[in-house]
Design an enzyme around this catalytic site. Structure first.
Site, mmCIF file in Angstrom:
data_model
loop_
_atom_site.group_PDB
_atom_site.id
_atom_site.type_symbol
_atom_site.label_atom_id
_atom_site.label_comp_id
_atom_site.label_asym_id
_atom_site.label_seq_id
_atom_site.Cartn_x
_atom_site.Cartn_y
_atom_site.Cartn_z
ATOM 1 N N TYR A 222 0.355 0.268 10.576
ATOM 2 C CA TYR A 222 -0.081 -0.127 9.238
ATOM 3 C C TYR A 222 1.031 0.103 8.220
ATOM 4 C CZ TYR A 222 -2.833 -0.346 4.933
ATOM 5 O OH TYR A 222 -3.303 -0.672 3.681
ATOM 6 N N SER B 99 0.843 -1.196 0.000
ATOM 7 C CA SER B 99 0.000 0.000 0.000
ATOM 8 C C SER B 99 0.872 1.238 0.000
ATOM 9 C CB SER B 99 -0.892 0.007 1.249
ATOM 10 O OG SER B 99 -1.484 1.272 1.463
#
Length: 321
Positions: A189, A163
């Site tokens: 994350y 990501s």
């Protein structure tokens, strides 16, 4: 950067468009997280092209519903297997059930994003524990199956979903699991998504000569169950949606979000190529402040960091090449 690898597709291409023209009869694929979000459309595109696809999911009932839905338009067989990436025992059981049967494509798609601080069954921070360590063990245990499917002139492929969130953090090797430092859900994350990219680097370095290439994929911004832990107010503050709930035009549909995963799995331009970070159906350009939502940062592709993470991952999961 050497000559950049691109394709005929773009950010707005769909997974079906990318798979069109490919005859996947006899091809076997596993898609983790295949019962929701872009995992569904990834599996659908492969199955509609004739592949035999297993949805590796935590919720078997949801997986069965998805498999039935895909089966309405897909000639390829769609099956379901239970896989909880937050429990390494579940990962081992899934891999054992698969055995050594050939596997042409492994798409490590499942993930968790920005969840409250929590830990896996093996006491690993939930985001890196699920997104990276669970997939690491799965991939090593299925490596023999991927090698068994490789043919002369055609490598098997592993796709690791990363990501743009990787820009938020490298790997904090001194405290990966937030045992001493304060927990930050977005930093955690970012660390996990950096790990997903570095894993592709490390895996390809070890397995390319054995018939498997691995690349990382940035699917783009898509509204899916991945946002389940985010309050509406936070998404509005980020500009992901407006007060009425309308999604930012920068976001993709799930069909568009699955396209780069399918290209990574099937694209002729990527035959024999690995260790890259891909987005919008092309090799990503370096990240810049002028275009902060695209591109790849150096720390996500650094070979030395990939080796260090690999050693930690072997120690953590007990998996050895």
């Amino acid at each position: 950067m050497s000559e950049r690898i691109i394709s005929a597709f773009s950010a707005k291409s769909t997974a079906r468009e990318v798979a069109a023209g490919h005859d996947l009869n006899g091809v076997r694929a596993i898609v983790t997280g295949g019962a929701s979000g872009i995992g569904v459309e990834t599996a659908r595109a492969l199955a509609e092209a004739g592949a035999e696809v297993m949805l590796a999911v935590r919720n078997l009932a949801a997986g069965e519903v998805t498999a039935a839905d895909i089966g309405r338009t897909a000639p390829g067989k769609v099956s379901v297997g239970r896989l909880d990436l937050s429990d390494l025992a579940s990962v081992a059981a899934f891999a054992s059930a698969w055995g050594d049967q050939p596997l042409d494509i492994l798409i490590n798609n499942a993930g968790v994003m920005a969840c409250p601080q929590s830990y896996t069954a093996q006491d690993l921070e939930m985001q890196i524990g699920t997104n990276h360590f669970g997939h690491f063990l799965l991939s090593i245990l299925l490596a023999r199956s991927l090698m068994n499917a490789a043919q002369e002139g055609r490598q098997s492929r592993l796709v690791s979903l990363s990501s743009i969130g990787h820009r938020r953090s490298g790997i904090h090797f001194d405290d990966i699991h937030y045992r001493q430092r304060p927990y930050d859900k977005w930093e955690a994350y970012g660390q996990a998504k950096t790990a997903n990219a570095l894993f592709a680097v490390g895996f390809d370095a070890r397995f390319a000569d054995l018939g498997i290439n691995a690349n990382a994929v940035m699917p783009g911004g898509i509204m899916t169950p991945l946002q389940r832990h985010l309050p509406r107010e936070e998404m509005i503050a980020f500009g992901w949606m407006d007060e009425s709930g309308k999604t930012n035009d920068r976001f993709k549909s799930t069909e568009q979000g699955a396209s780069t995963s399918v290209w990574a799995a099937l694209g002729d331009e990527l035959e024999g190529v690995g260790g890259l970070y891909l987005e919008n159906c092309a090799q990503a350009l370096p990240w810049t402040q002028d275009n902060p939502f695209e591109g790849v940062m150096p720390h996500a592709l650094d070979p030395e960091t990939a080796e260090r993470l690999w050693a930690v991952s072997e120690e953590t999961t007990g998996a050895r090449v």
